[in-house]
Enzyme design. Sequence first.
Site, PDB file in Angstrom:
ATOM      1  N   HIS A  86       0.821  -1.210   0.000  1.00 37.21           N
ATOM      2  CA  HIS A  86       0.000   0.000   0.000  1.00 37.21           C
ATOM      3  C   HIS A  86       0.857   1.263   0.000  1.00 37.21           C
ATOM      4  O   HIS A  86       0.357   2.345   0.273  1.00 37.21           O
ATOM      5  CB  HIS A  86      -0.918   0.021   1.216  1.00 37.21           C
ATOM      6  CG  HIS A  86      -1.775  -1.189   1.351  1.00 37.21           C
ATOM      7  ND1 HIS A  86      -2.599  -1.620   0.333  1.00 37.21           N
ATOM      8  CD2 HIS A  86      -1.937  -2.070   2.376  1.00 37.21           C
ATOM      9  CE1 HIS A  86      -3.235  -2.726   0.729  1.00 37.21           C
ATOM     10  NE2 HIS A  86      -2.848  -3.014   1.948  1.00 37.21           N
ATOM     11  N   HIS A  95      -7.245  -4.441  -0.703  1.00 37.60           N
ATOM     12  CA  HIS A  95      -6.627  -5.755  -0.911  1.00 37.60           C
ATOM     13  C   HIS A  95      -7.304  -6.496  -2.062  1.00 37.60           C
ATOM     14  O   HIS A  95      -7.072  -7.681  -2.254  1.00 37.60           O
ATOM     15  CB  HIS A  95      -6.739  -6.606   0.352  1.00 37.60           C
ATOM     16  CG  HIS A  95      -6.233  -5.946   1.580  1.00 37.60           C
ATOM     17  ND1 HIS A  95      -7.055  -5.277   2.468  1.00 37.60           N
ATOM     18  CD2 HIS A  95      -4.976  -5.818   2.066  1.00 37.60           C
ATOM     19  CE1 HIS A  95      -6.332  -4.778   3.446  1.00 37.60           C
ATOM     20  NE2 HIS A  95      -5.066  -5.092   3.222  1.00 37.60           N
TER      21      HIS A  95
END
Length: 329
Positions: free
Chosen positions: A56, A218
């Site tokens: 991320h 995700h």
Amino acid sequence: MKKVINAPEDVVPDALRGLAAAHPGLRVDAEGRFAVRGDAPVRGKVALVSGGGSGHEPLHTGFVGPGMLDAACPGEVFTSPVPDQILAATLAVNGGTGVLHLVKNYTGDVLNFQLAAELAADEGVAVESVLIDDDVAVEDSTHTAGRRGTGATVFAEKIAGALAEERAGLPAVAAVAREVNERSRSFGVALSAATVPATGRPGFDLPDDQVELGVGIHGEPGRERAPLAPAAELVDRALTAIEADLPLSGDLLVMVNGMGGTPLAELYVAFGEVARRLRGRATIARSLVGNYVTSLDMTGFSITVCRLTPELLRLWDAPVETPALRWGR
């Protein structure tokens, strides 16, 4: 799969060693899997610690430094950091006035940060935790009970970090982080899936003529799949979902965030559509456009909106010096 890596199992430590080489002002423990600001612990200052799965970036390691986080703990790709890792980072930055854990609402993160906080308390360290759950797309998902934590994490880290730099106490720093979360909402749109190095294939199948509305960071499913549409329509769908939960008026902080694989030109197209939609109804007082909470190489974007108060705006504008966010110094 084509990736700029040495081996899938070495992505996280290799990335941490690269972070350390690129930003010598940070102290990076590649084996212990955490990064702290170079002057930590800062005596008399509440320390901020956050973390989550790798993939991320720049969240969270890119936001370590004066005015923001004191430490960040990256887990394996899309996997929570472990309690020992979080505890080590917490103890490394404790300046004697407590530590705030900023935790995105994913089950592994919540459980592991909770255990680390309990272990820190056994060491005599006062810890408060603030849960970030700003994603309006779905109420429960593959990895969560309740709403997911996404873009508001950046806002909370920055604004709470600014207040901590002013030597506010732990209750006040935690309270402003909660306020930011309560005043923020997010919604994401995916055009393609992320490819996780360990598997070497996209995380889900998405036909070329389809988009995932409300996707998680995700790759968790969103609200629905819909036909690919012009940017104006995709932005309208995202803002409609946000506004159903949070009226958009007054001064706003708006982030159009890339998922990792979207060209900046396209993100500016999306931001232009956000500005069009809000014109005459609200003021975009501050903005961010770029990659801040990514999902490896996923293409798409997310929109995060925070309804500002004069105090939140003041704290947003306060100086910050991190690898991924810096101004005023």
